[in-house]
Design a protein around this motif. Structure first.
Motif, PDB file in Angstrom:
ATOM      1  N   GLU A  37      15.095 -23.646  38.847  1.00 15.48           N
ATOM      2  CA  GLU A  37      15.317 -24.786  37.965  1.00 15.48           C
ATOM      3  C   GLU A  37      14.009 -25.266  37.329  1.00 15.48           C
ATOM      4  O   GLU A  37      13.997 -25.744  36.197  1.00 15.48           O
ATOM      5  N   GLU A  38      12.906 -25.126  38.056  1.00 10.95           N
ATOM      6  CA  GLU A  38      11.613 -25.600  37.581  1.00 10.95           C
ATOM      7  C   GLU A  38      10.898 -24.597  36.681  1.00 10.95           C
ATOM      8  O   GLU A  38       9.885 -24.924  36.074  1.00 10.95           O
ATOM      9  N   GLU A  39      11.434 -23.369  36.559  1.00  8.26           N
ATOM     10  CA  GLU A  39      10.808 -22.371  35.701  1.00  8.26           C
ATOM     11  C   GLU A  39      10.942 -22.784  34.237  1.00  8.26           C
ATOM     12  O   GLU A  39      11.963 -23.341  33.832  1.00  8.26           O
ATOM     13  N   PRO A  40       9.925 -22.491  33.430  1.00  6.64           N
ATOM     14  CA  PRO A  40      10.016 -22.815  32.013  1.00  6.64           C
ATOM     15  C   PRO A  40      11.027 -21.911  31.303  1.00  6.64           C
ATOM     16  O   PRO A  40      11.285 -20.787  31.738  1.00  6.64           O
ATOM     17  N   ILE A  41      11.608 -22.430  30.232  1.00  6.89           N
ATOM     18  CA  ILE A  41      12.548 -21.639  29.435  1.00  6.89           C
ATOM     19  C   ILE A  41      11.731 -20.665  28.589  1.00  6.89           C
ATOM     20  O   ILE A  41      10.789 -21.070  27.909  1.00  6.89           O
ATOM     21  N   PRO A  42      12.082 -19.374  28.600  1.00  4.94           N
ATOM     22  CA  PRO A  42      11.330 -18.383  27.815  1.00  4.94           C
ATOM     23  C   PRO A  42      11.371 -18.706  26.316  1.00  4.94           C
ATOM     24  O   PRO A  42      12.374 -19.223  25.799  1.00  4.94           O
ATOM     25  N   ASP A  43      10.277 -18.379  25.631  1.00  7.20           N
ATOM     26  CA  ASP A  43      10.152 -18.673  24.202  1.00  7.20           C
ATOM     27  C   ASP A  43      11.283 -18.065  23.375  1.00  7.20           C
ATOM     28  O   ASP A  43      11.767 -18.689  22.436  1.00  7.20           O
ATOM     29  N   HIS A  44      11.705 -16.841  23.696  1.00  2.36           N
ATOM     30  CA  HIS A  44      12.756 -16.211  22.886  1.00  2.36           C
ATOM     31  C   HIS A  44      14.091 -16.963  23.015  1.00  2.36           C
ATOM     32  O   HIS A  44      14.845 -17.044  22.051  1.00  2.36           O
ATOM     33  N   LEU A  45      14.357 -17.572  24.162  1.00  2.61           N
ATOM     34  CA  LEU A  45      15.574 -18.364  24.295  1.00  2.61           C
ATOM     35  C   LEU A  45      15.455 -19.685  23.548  1.00  2.61           C
ATOM     36  O   LEU A  45      16.425 -20.149  22.936  1.00  2.61           O
ATOM     37  N   LEU A  46      14.272 -20.288  23.596  1.00  2.54           N
ATOM     38  CA  LEU A  46      14.061 -21.521  22.828  1.00  2.54           C
ATOM     39  C   LEU A  46      14.232 -21.259  21.337  1.00  2.54           C
ATOM     40  O   LEU A  46      14.809 -22.073  20.611  1.00  2.54           O
ATOM     41  N   SER A  47      13.754 -20.104  20.877  1.00  5.65           N
ATOM     42  CA  SER A  47      13.901 -19.724  19.476  1.00  5.65           C
ATOM     43  C   SER A  47      15.373 -19.564  19.107  1.00  5.65           C
ATOM     44  O   SER A  47      15.821 -20.041  18.048  1.00  5.65           O
ATOM     45  N   LEU A  48      16.139 -18.921  19.958  1.00 11.45           N
ATOM     46  CA  LEU A  48      17.570 -18.759  19.695  1.00 11.45           C
ATOM     47  C   LEU A  48      18.283 -20.108  19.672  1.00 11.45           C
ATOM     48  O   LEU A  48      19.160 -20.339  18.830  1.00 11.45           O
ATOM     49  N   LEU A  49      17.920 -21.005  20.570  1.00 13.15           N
ATOM     50  CA  LEU A  49      18.530 -22.338  20.580  1.00 13.15           C
ATOM     51  C   LEU A  49      18.192 -23.112  19.308  1.00 13.15           C
ATOM     52  O   LEU A  49      19.043 -23.823  18.755  1.00 13.15           O
ATOM     53  N   GLU A  50      16.963 -22.973  18.846  1.00 11.50           N
ATOM     54  CA  GLU A  50      16.567 -23.647  17.602  1.00 11.50           C
ATOM     55  C   GLU A  50      17.362 -23.094  16.420  1.00 11.50           C
ATOM     56  O   GLU A  50      17.818 -23.850  15.560  1.00 11.50           O
ATOM     57  N   LYS A  51      17.563 -21.777  16.357  1.00  9.47           N
ATOM     58  CA  LYS A  51      18.358 -21.177  15.283  1.00  9.47           C
ATOM     59  C   LYS A  51      19.795 -21.680  15.333  1.00  9.47           C
ATOM     60  O   LYS A  51      20.412 -21.935  14.292  1.00  9.47           O
ATOM     61  N   LEU A  52      20.346 -21.830  16.533  1.00  7.99           N
ATOM     62  CA  LEU A  52      21.695 -22.353  16.682  1.00  7.99           C
ATOM     63  C   LEU A  52      21.779 -23.791  16.188  1.00  7.99           C
ATOM     64  O   LEU A  52      22.705 -24.157  15.459  1.00  7.99           O
TER      65      LEU A  52
END
Length: 65
Positions: A37-52
């Motif tokens: 739970e404490e691990e950071p969210i990977p950049d590629h997933l953050l990018s996909l969420l931003e596109k969504l």
């Protein structure tokens, strides 16, 4: 390491009786999931969420209408 030969119910840190192997497994699972739970969210997933988010804001269709 877990001592599987210890069958006596002894109080744990919270003053509750230790339930043996099940309590140890539950404790280890909680530690594992807390670390995940404490691990950071990977950049590629953050990018996909931003596109969504951008597609939703622009009124993009997701093909379900």
């Amino acid at each position: 390491m877990i001592d599987r030969n210890d069958k006596d119910a002894t109080p744990n840190r919270r003053g509750q009786a230790d339930l043996g192997p099940n309590d140890a497994i539950a404790s280890q699972l909680k530690q594992y999931f807390t670390s995940v739970e404490e691990e950071p969210i990977p950049d590629h997933l953050l990018s996909l969420l931003e596109k969504l988010d951008q597609a939703e804001r622009s009124g993009g269709s997701n093909g379900t209408n």
